[in-house]
Design an enzyme around this catalytic site. Structure first.
Site, PDB file in Angstrom:
ATOM      1  N   ASP A 132      11.174  54.558  18.562  1.00  0.00           N
ATOM      2  CA  ASP A 132      10.332  55.551  19.229  1.00  0.00           C
ATOM      3  C   ASP A 132       9.187  54.918  20.012  1.00  0.00           C
ATOM      4  O   ASP A 132       8.659  55.522  20.946  1.00  0.00           O
ATOM      5  CB  ASP A 132       9.735  56.521  18.196  1.00  0.00           C
ATOM      6  CG  ASP A 132      10.712  57.652  17.849  1.00  0.00           C
ATOM      7  OD1 ASP A 132      11.876  57.584  18.304  1.00  0.00           O
ATOM      8  OD2 ASP A 132      10.300  58.590  17.140  1.00  0.00           O
ATOM      9  N   ARG A 185      16.382  62.103   4.488  1.00  0.00           N
ATOM     10  CA  ARG A 185      15.728  60.940   5.106  1.00  0.00           C
ATOM     11  C   ARG A 185      15.220  59.946   4.064  1.00  0.00           C
ATOM     12  O   ARG A 185      15.297  58.735   4.249  1.00  0.00           O
ATOM     13  CB  ARG A 185      14.531  61.402   5.945  1.00  0.00           C
ATOM     14  CG  ARG A 185      14.924  61.857   7.320  1.00  0.00           C
ATOM     15  CD  ARG A 185      13.701  62.301   8.081  1.00  0.00           C
ATOM     16  NE  ARG A 185      14.108  62.748   9.404  1.00  0.00           N
ATOM     17  CZ  ARG A 185      13.890  62.072  10.533  1.00  0.00           C
ATOM     18  NH1 ARG A 185      13.238  60.934  10.501  1.00  0.00           N
ATOM     19  NH2 ARG A 185      14.302  62.535  11.682  1.00  0.00           N
ATOM     20  N   TYR A 242      22.123  71.934   8.643  1.00  0.00           N
ATOM     21  CA  TYR A 242      23.260  71.272   7.998  1.00  0.00           C
ATOM     22  C   TYR A 242      22.900  70.972   6.558  1.00  0.00           C
ATOM     23  O   TYR A 242      21.720  70.932   6.194  1.00  0.00           O
ATOM     24  CB  TYR A 242      23.660  69.989   8.739  1.00  0.00           C
ATOM     25  CG  TYR A 242      22.535  69.030   9.060  1.00  0.00           C
ATOM     26  CD1 TYR A 242      22.065  68.115   8.122  1.00  0.00           C
ATOM     27  CD2 TYR A 242      21.936  69.055  10.321  1.00  0.00           C
ATOM     28  CE1 TYR A 242      21.039  67.236   8.425  1.00  0.00           C
ATOM     29  CE2 TYR A 242      20.897  68.185  10.629  1.00  0.00           C
ATOM     30  CZ  TYR A 242      20.452  67.272   9.683  1.00  0.00           C
ATOM     31  OH  TYR A 242      19.416  66.408   9.977  1.00  0.00           O
ATOM     32  N   GLU A 291       3.312  47.907   7.321  1.00  0.00           N
ATOM     33  CA  GLU A 291       3.359  49.375   7.369  1.00  0.00           C
ATOM     34  C   GLU A 291       1.986  49.938   7.023  1.00  0.00           C
ATOM     35  O   GLU A 291       1.390  49.556   6.012  1.00  0.00           O
ATOM     36  CB  GLU A 291       4.421  49.888   6.387  1.00  0.00           C
ATOM     37  CG  GLU A 291       4.379  51.357   6.087  1.00  0.00           C
ATOM     38  CD  GLU A 291       4.469  52.271   7.313  1.00  0.00           C
ATOM     39  OE1 GLU A 291       5.312  52.016   8.201  1.00  0.00           O
ATOM     40  OE2 GLU A 291       3.658  53.220   7.391  1.00  0.00           O
ATOM     41  N   GLN A 292       1.527  50.871   7.832  1.00  0.00           N
ATOM     42  CA  GLN A 292       0.175  51.407   7.617  1.00  0.00           C
ATOM     43  C   GLN A 292       0.067  52.272   6.364  1.00  0.00           C
ATOM     44  O   GLN A 292      -0.977  52.321   5.726  1.00  0.00           O
ATOM     45  CB  GLN A 292      -0.273  52.207   8.836  1.00  0.00           C
ATOM     46  CG  GLN A 292       0.552  53.459   9.093  1.00  0.00           C
ATOM     47  CD  GLN A 292       0.056  54.267  10.289  1.00  0.00           C
ATOM     48  OE1 GLN A 292      -0.883  53.854  10.976  1.00  0.00           O
ATOM     49  NE2 GLN A 292       0.658  55.403  10.539  1.00  0.00           N
TER      50      GLN A 292
END
Ligand SMILES: Cc1cc2nc3c(=O)[nH]c(=O)nc-3n(C[C@H](O)[C@H](O)[C@H](O)COP(=O)(O)OP(=O)(O)OC[C@H]3O[C@@H](n4cnc5c(N)ncnc54)[C@H](O)[C@@H]3O)c2cc1C
Length: 926
Positions: free
Chosen positions: A309, A110, A230, A36-37
């Site tokens: 993605d 998230r 929401y 992971e960067q």
């Protein structure tokens, strides 16, 4: 699985897709390294939704308990219109997703979801080798010299060789570029503001408290833009995603900070609730340029493959980007977990085969939503909103397809060899045949119940949906419209009954009928109406007011036309009977519908005023019939003219929503809320939270069985109330119908011509209009019982007087006038009263049965009157006998039944109107 444990996988990118893949691969026994960067692993401060297709994957990885700790459950997906917040579409989520899709629809912060995945990857006690995560490891190169051992090279020069490299490095994937895949990145022209608004600010403001009353996933549709919101973390935050045209600055920078003011200003002219909500955003509003990838099947090059993605970035217009990445992860793990190192290429090909088309369809559907969501107001937008009322999908793809997810081969996906014993499986299984059906997923439905205690704001003191409707302000454009449409139906009822009186002398001449034969014309029609009133009252309580409402008119119109064409007398009688069956449904259904939409403060007057349509219909019938007397085939024309308005009305009626009171009682909560919210918005009432009470259990019977069952119910409810309702209806209507049916014939018998006798009868009906107006004004002042108790016997007395003085022209006209006026004081009050005597589940059938009993009796009255009573007893004694029956009924009412003035429809008997401010009490609806 031991065969595959020898190989290693490097996942580039530690986002939601990369970490789900790492965890799923770990569960398969593979050794996984994540590069992971970022210096620290985490996610942006925003919300995320997992639809059942994604939740199922995560639960398959043994994460259910962890998910339950961080999730918030929306009960519905709501689609609203930008101008006024009107609900144009509503889909149940909550329990329905678990029942139908075997997995929940949940919302999260998230960061919580990401942390949960990271912890599971690193958990030393988890299945398979723990995932190794390297932060500050930006991949800048790939060494493919050895085709079976690709190497990811990070910025600091470190080399991470593996048997497989998975590029899960997001929309601007470096791995994709290094693979040499085509450039598929596109700019959408739009950007998304994201913000988390503190839940306590939302709950504290009455204008936004509805957002915490019931957790929903809401989309507002407007021209060029849409708004999604929401609740997350059990109501701690309202997550907002606002998609609007992109500014140049955001496009260039991809992400820029923004303010609450920017958010509010992005929605000018929208419903007041939107700025009320958006203005509460604090810090951390961010604007993201929305880029996406063109659909592209190139996800693979040798032992390097893409995921999430990096290969199918899509517009967030279905909330599916991460969910699709999770599906990728599940399929990838299935394929790689099933092979040894020599089978890797084949496994990766199968992974792409299984996923690329599926994800591509979701990409396309998300893109299509850019147009679908953002239509300018006009015909296309109206067609879309119409479509949304019965929509079961996010876009071109159905929920059924989308939420079922990519079929998985291995029912053991994600089940750890060391995990705790399997939970019990559902005995019958889910109605949907899912290939991913781990024991963990197959929780019996009853076990779902109560397992998800979301923070519930349903306070004990909150109003019910019925109360909200009953306390709305009166608006002619809302409840008034229903009153007018319902009233028009009622007008035809009156028209038809009055027509019998005018038809009788004309048909008598045409078919050469005796007095008894003439009486049968009215009898056939009234008996048909009695049957219709029973049948339709029962059906309306079962299938709903609006459906029953429309069909009654269609039947009526059809048989009226056919009656106009009848060649013979017996056929004519049969058709009048059938027209009556349709029309007989009008009164009970109209009263139930109009009553249930009317605010309590106005209900008495609305129901009483509804009866104004009756003398209008009778008078109209009198005028039309008088005009038509000279025509050839006059009675046929009289019947035929009724068709056009009845047909027109049939179309108008389709615009009436189902009664929210009825929907509530039937447990159709989502629909009831949609109608109530719409009523609140359209009447401009303050928005406030409310609860929908538990539904009333029903047996589901239809037809005669239902009618009999309801007959039992209304007597079981209260023998006193039902006997009062029946006796009032039977006696009062007996007097009224006798006069209405026979007056033209009586006057003709006294030597008047057709036109003159029709005219006198019309005068009797005309003054009735005045009677209804006076009754409307009096009903809430003196009360229902007093009004009926005095006016009904006086009307009967007026008929006796008429019979005694009818040879004196002035005296007879005055007596007819008095009768017409006073009778219309009694009848509207009686309709309102009987309707209010019953609780909602019994209202339509209670009223319907009372009306039917009266019609069955009065149906034979014209026959009895014409062939027995009038010839044998004379008019005065006949009317006196009928009057005596009325007197007995009102005395029984006085003794046995309560006053309903100001009473809540289904509640206490307190005179709530008496406690209302005078200003409210003095407002009238007519
Ligand atoms: C406004 C908005 C709302 C959304 N809402 C939803 C939703 O409700 N539900 C849903 O399912 N989806 C939603 N999505 C989509 C979802 O956020 C994405 O599809 C998802 O996050 C993609 O996950 P990913 O792991 O493929 O990529 P990312 O989350 O972008 O992760 C990529 C990771 O790779 C790292 N990385 C990048 N380059 C390198 C490199 N060279 N070397 C090492 N590391 C690198 C990045 O730092 C990052 O951590 C939404 C998207 C937006 C914009």
């Amino acid at each position: 699985m031991a065969s595959s444990q020898s190989f290693e996988v490097t996942v580039v990118g530690g986002g939601l897709g990369g970490l789900t893949a790492a965890l799923a691969l770990r569960h398969r026994g593979l050794r996984v390294t994540v590069l992971e960067q970022a210096a620290e692993l985490g996610e942006v401060g925003a919300g995320i939704q997992t639809a059942p297709n994604a939740s199922r994957v995560l639960m398959g990885l043994g994460l259910r308990r962890q998910m339950e700790a961080i999730r918030t459950e929306p009960l519905d997906q709501v689609r609203r219109r930008w101008t006024d917040g009107r609900i144009v579409g509503l889909t149940s989520l909550g329990q329905r997703c678990k029942d139908e899709f075997n997995a929940p629809y949940w919302h999260y912060h998230r960061a919580d979801l990401h942390r949960m995945l990271l912890d599971a990857c690193a958990d030393p006690a988890g299945p398979g080798p723990a995932v190794v995560v390297h932060t500050s490891s930006k991949v800048v190169e790939m060494d493919r010299t050895d085709p079976v051992r690709p190497v990811a090279v990070t910025e600091d020069g470190r080399r991470h060789g593996a048997d497989v490299i998975i590029g899960a490095d997001g929309v601007r994937s470096r791995v994709r570029d290094l693979m040499g895949a085509p450039d598929t990145l596109l700019f959408s022209g739009e950007m998304a503001y994201r913000a988390l608004i503190p839940g306590d600010l939302i709950a504290a403001d009455p204008a936004t408290r509805w957002l915490v009353d019931r957790y929903q996933s809401t989309i507002w549709y407007g021209p060029d833009r849409h708004l999604v919101h929401y609740m997350i973390r059990g109501g701690d935050y309202l997550n907002v995603v606002a998609c609007v045209p992109c500014t140049d600055a955001v496009r260039e920078n991809w992400t820029l900070p923004a303010t609450a003011q920017d958010l509010v200003e992005a929605f000018p002219g929208w419903d007041d609730r939107v700025p009320a909500m958006l203005s509460k955003a604090k810090e951390d509003v961010l604007a993201f340029a929305l880029y996406y990838r063109r659909r592209d099947p190139v996800w693979l090059d040798g032992r390097v493959a893409l995921l999430g993605d990096a290969c199918h970035a899509m517009l967030p217009y279905q909330a599916q980007g991460a969910s699709q990445a999770m599906e990728d992860a599940a399929v990838l793990a299935e394929e790689l977990g099933a092979v040894t190192a020599s089978g890797i290429e084949g496994a990766l090909r199968r992974y792409v085969d299984r996923r690329a088309k599926h994800a591509g369809m979701v990409q396309d559907a998300s893109l299509a939503n850019k147009t679908f969501y953002h239509l300018a107001d006009g015909p296309e937008q109206r067609a879309r909103d119409e479509k949304l009322t019965n929509f079961d999908g996010e876009s071109d793809v159905s929920y059924d397809w989308l939420w079922s997810g990519t079929p998985l081969n291995d029912p053991d996906l994600g089940r750890s060899p060391t995990s705790s014993p399997a939970e019990p499986t559902a005995s019958g299984g889910s109605p949907r045949a899912l290939t991913t059906r781990t024991p963990e997923l197959c929780v019996p439905h009853r076990q779902w119940r109560g397992m998800h205690p979301i923070r519930d704001h349903r306070g004990a003191n909150m109003k019910t949906g019925d109360q909200i409707v009953q306390e709305l302000p009166w608006r002619w454009g809302v409840q008034g419209r229903i009153f007018i449409i319902g009233g028009l139906g009622y007008l035809f009822d009156a028209y038809d009954i009055a027509l019998n009186g005018f038809l009788m002398p004309l048909l008598g001449s045409h078919f050469d009928l005796s007095l008894g034969g003439r009486g049968l014309v009215a009898t056939a029609n009234l008996v048909g109406m009695a049957v219709g009133a029973i049948a339709w009252g029962a059906v309306a309580d079962r299938i709903g007011r609006t459906k029953a409402f429309s069909v009654t008119l269609l039947i009526f119109a059809l048989f009226s036309v056919l009656g106009a064409l009848a060649p013979t007398y017996p056929l004519f009688l049969a058709l009048r009977f059938l027209a009556g069956v349709g029309l007989g449904g009008c009164i009970p259904v109209d009263y139930a519908l109009v009553g249930e939409f009317s605010p309590r403060a106005y209900r008495g007057r609305v129901l009483t005023a509804l009866d104004l349509w009756w003398p209008v219909g009778v008078t109209l019938c009198g005028l039309v019939s008088t005009v038509m007397v000279p025509l050839d085939g006059n009675w046929r024309w009289m019947l035929a003219t009724m068709v056009l308005p009845a047909l027109l009305l049939f179309w108008v009626r389709r615009g009436i929503p189902e009664s929210p009171v009825y929907l509530t009682k039937k447990g159709r909560e989502a629909e009831a809320r949609a109608v109530i919210d719409d009523l609140v918005a359209r009447t401009g009432a303050p928005v406030e939270p409310y609860v929908i009470p538990e539904p009333v259990a029903g047996t589901g019977r239809r037809g005669v069985g239902a009618a009999v069952e309801q007959l039992r119910d209304i007597w079981a409810h209260s023998p006193r109330v039902t006997s009062v309702a029946w006796s009032l209806f039977a006696t009062v209507m007996l007097v009224y119908y006798a006069a209405l049916s026979w007056m033209p014939s009586i006057l003709k018998e006294e030597g008047l011509g057709d036109t003159a006798s029709f005219m006198n009868t019309t005068v009797m009906s005309g003054v009735g209009i005045l009677g209804v107006l006076v009754s409307t004004a009096l009903v809430d002042v003196v009360g229902r019982k007093w009004l009926i108790g005095v006016s009904a016997p006086v009307a009967a007395l007026a008929l006796v007087v008429f019979a005694l003085v009818m040879r004196a022209p002035t005296g007879s006209v005055v007596a007819i006038g008095v009768f017409g006026f006073v009778m219309q004081l009694a009848i509207p009050a009686m309709y309102a009263y009987v309707s209010e005597l019953y609780p909602t589940p019994l209202r339509a059938s209670g009223f319907g049965w009372a009306s039917s009993v009266s019609r069955a009796l009065t149906g034979f009255a014209p026959l009895l009157f014409g062939s027995v009573m009038w010839p044998a007893l004379g008019l005065a004694v006949t009317f006196a006998v009928l009057g005596l029956a009325v007197l007995v009924a009102v005395v029984w009412m006085a003794i046995a039944a309560p006053e309903t003035k100001g009473r809540a429809l289904d509640g206490d008997t307190a005179d709530v109107r008496a406690q209302e401010p005078r200003a409210v009490r003095e407002q009238t609806v007519v």
